[in-house]
Scaffold this motif. Structure first.
Motif, PDB file in Angstrom:
ATOM      1  N   UNK A 273       0.934  -1.056   0.016  1.00 42.36           N
ATOM      2  CA  UNK A 273      -0.313  -0.064  -0.010  1.00 42.36           C
ATOM      3  C   UNK A 273       0.978   1.202   0.116  1.00 42.36           C
ATOM      4  N   UNK A 274       0.418   2.198  -0.579  1.00 41.58           N
ATOM      5  CA  UNK A 274       1.143   3.451  -0.625  1.00 41.58           C
ATOM      6  C   UNK A 274       0.146   4.729  -0.283  1.00 41.58           C
ATOM      7  N   UNK A 275       0.526   5.722   0.380  1.00 42.05           N
ATOM      8  CA  UNK A 275       0.028   6.957   0.837  1.00 42.05           C
ATOM      9  C   UNK A 275       0.438   8.209   0.543  1.00 42.05           C
ATOM     10  N   UNK A 276      -0.432   9.196   0.476  1.00 39.91           N
ATOM     11  CA  UNK A 276       0.068  10.492  -0.041  1.00 39.91           C
ATOM     12  C   UNK A 276       0.878  11.095   1.209  1.00 39.91           C
ATOM     13  N   UNK A 320       4.408   7.705 -10.115  1.00 41.72           N
ATOM     14  CA  UNK A 320       3.751   7.192 -11.284  1.00 41.72           C
ATOM     15  C   UNK A 320       3.489   5.709 -11.403  1.00 41.72           C
ATOM     16  N   UNK A 321       4.441   5.019 -11.038  1.00 49.17           N
ATOM     17  CA  UNK A 321       4.513   3.594 -11.158  1.00 49.17           C
ATOM     18  C   UNK A 321       3.176   2.935 -10.216  1.00 49.17           C
ATOM     19  N   UNK A 322       3.434   3.529  -9.048  1.00 51.08           N
ATOM     20  CA  UNK A 322       2.316   2.971  -8.111  1.00 51.08           C
ATOM     21  C   UNK A 322       0.998   3.414  -8.599  1.00 51.08           C
ATOM     22  N   UNK A 327      -4.593  -1.345  -7.057  1.00 48.23           N
ATOM     23  CA  UNK A 327      -5.675  -1.998  -7.327  1.00 48.23           C
ATOM     24  C   UNK A 327      -7.111  -1.260  -6.692  1.00 48.23           C
ATOM     25  N   UNK A 328      -6.877  -0.493  -5.641  1.00 48.61           N
ATOM     26  CA  UNK A 328      -8.062   0.026  -5.002  1.00 48.61           C
ATOM     27  C   UNK A 328      -7.648   1.202  -4.690  1.00 48.61           C
ATOM     28  N   UNK A 329      -8.151   2.567  -4.938  1.00 53.31           N
ATOM     29  CA  UNK A 329      -7.954   3.797  -4.710  1.00 53.31           C
ATOM     30  C   UNK A 329      -8.910   4.421  -3.559  1.00 53.31           C
ATOM     31  N   UNK A 330      -8.253   4.583  -2.430  1.00 51.42           N
ATOM     32  CA  UNK A 330      -9.177   5.035  -1.359  1.00 51.42           C
ATOM     33  C   UNK A 330      -8.974   6.637  -0.849  1.00 51.42           C
ATOM     34  N   UNK A 335      -4.087   0.745  -2.247  1.00 49.26           N
ATOM     35  CA  UNK A 335      -3.944  -0.571  -2.393  1.00 49.26           C
ATOM     36  C   UNK A 335      -3.198  -1.039  -3.639  1.00 49.26           C
ATOM     37  N   UNK A 336      -1.999  -1.670  -3.641  1.00 50.03           N
ATOM     38  CA  UNK A 336      -1.361  -1.834  -4.981  1.00 50.03           C
ATOM     39  C   UNK A 336      -0.746  -3.070  -5.202  1.00 50.03           C
TER      40      UNK A 336
END
Length: 404
Positions: A273-276, A320-322, A327-330, A335-336
């Protein structure tokens, strides 16, 4: 008005306020800073500056002094360069920082956040009462039983107590490990070199449960690395390294005291997962949640989150890659697809319910993106458990008697 009421709760840097006071009242900045260190109260400093009376500021007992802080450093060579070729080395203790003020028959203990904690440590107070000096000590409060320092979680039973039962005193006895004396019988010692302060501390002949920090001298980076390796073998996470010529600078994180900590190990993990981010990274995905592989359940289990170690350019490229493998943008969090492998460094592994792995990493940071590895190459949960067992063995921390 709110700025000058002691604590800088709105996050304003003390140095900026001191500059403002100096400018407003035409006072030397050095005098403003000195008065600020002694009093710990910028409101009082402003009043003294207005009266032109900054040099009258005095270190007062029963008034908590800001603690001197250590700057973190991972490289022994850099540390030896900073301290000038001779280093005094102590274990980084696993307790709470304590400041003891004793004047006449009155004794007060303050914690690192400058709150009074006297009631929680009656055995230390009782012993301090018989010390035939007015004194201000800096040190560490540690759980201590059977001649060894006990883990921090045992000391936690003593924290925040207004009344300590006889049973708790017996179950979790404590010691005060003194490593500095800042005031002695009317004499302000802040400007004295550490070498002189330690000599005076040794001569105090403090009673039990007082002890002193055990000192080891290092003269080369190689010696310092050997001392660190020996400390790690005793399951300690780091060392305090001090310049014996250093003055005591309250509230400052200078180069006179340094904290040598190195990564315990690294893990290969996969980003799930990745976050701003925040601040200058508010428009990029800079905070990465990552996982290891649980072989028993055949699934990925999260073990941590890291947001330091990559350059701004790398983060922009990875953003950009993520986005392309989301998979899901919250909103703030995505979720990647689990395919980006990182090598993550950390200082310790702890049991924790924060992540579904059952573990968490202390101070995780990204060492590098492992473009040469795939998800099949990441570390397993079993390996994490093995590392945790190795690190959480009996910890031995070195102290010495305070009586000559």
């Amino acid at each position: 008005g709110k700025i000058l009421t002691g604590d800088l709760r709105i996050g304003l840097r003390a140095g900026l306020v001191e500059e403002g006071i100096a400018k407003a009242f035409g006072a030397p900045l050095a005098d403003v800073s000195w008065a600020g260190m002694l009093t710990g109260d910028l409101g009082e400093v402003a009043l003294l500056a207005r009266r032109g009376d900054l040099r009258s500021a005095r270190l007062r007992l029963m008034h908590p002094l800001q603690f001197m802080l250590a700057s973190p450093e991972e490289d022994a060579t850099a540390i030896m360069r900073r301290v000038g070729g001779e280093a005094w080395v102590e274990d980084k203790y696993d307790g709470i920082r304590g400041q003891l003020h004793k004047e006449g028959e009155r004794v007060v203990l303050y914690s690192r956040d400058l709150n009074e904690v006297t009631a929680a440590f009656p055995e230390v107070v009782t012993a301090a009462c018989v010390v035939p000096h007015d004194v201000l000590l800096d040190g560490e409060l540690l759980a201590f039983k059977g001649g060894v320092v006990r883990p921090f979680f045992e000391l936690q039973h003593r924290l925040g107590r207004k009344v300590v039962s006889a049973q708790l005193l017996a179950d979790v006895p404590v010691i005060f490990v003194a490593f500095d004396v800042l005031y002695l019988d009317g004499r302000n010692l802040l400007e004295e070199p550490l070498r002189e302060r330690r000599r005076l501390l040794d001569e105090l002949d403090l009673p039990s449960p007082f002890m002193l920090a055990y000192l080891i001298q290092a003269n080369t980076p190689e010696e310092l690395d050997r001392i660190f390796d020996a400390a790690r073998a005793r399951n300690n996470e780091g060392l305090m390294v001090k310049d014996p010529a250093s003055k005591y600078t309250p509230g400052r994180r200078g180069l006179g005291w340094l904290k040598l900590k190195k990564a315990l190990a690294t893990l290969d993990v996969v980003v799930t997962g990745v976050e701003i981010g925040h601040g200058k990274r508010k428009n990029v995905l800079s905070d990465y949640t990552f996982a290891v592989y649980d072989e028993q359940s055949d699934r990925l289990v999260n073990i941590g989150k890291a947001y330091s170690g990559l350059t701004d350019v790398e983060i922009a490229q990875m953003t950009d890659y993520f986005k392309s493998i989301t998979l899901k943008d919250y909103g703030r969090f995505r979720l990647v697809q689990p395919e980006v492998v990182l090598e993550v460094a950390f200082d310790a592994i702890m049991e924790s319910g924060r992540h579904n792995s059952g573990y968490a990493l202390r101070f995780p940071r990204i060492k590098q993106i492992r473009r040469d590895k795939t998800i099949r190459d990441i570390d397993t949960l079993a390996n994490v458990a093995k590392m945790h067992r190795a690190f959480t063995g009996e910890r031995v921390q070195l102290v010495e008697s305070a009586q000559g």
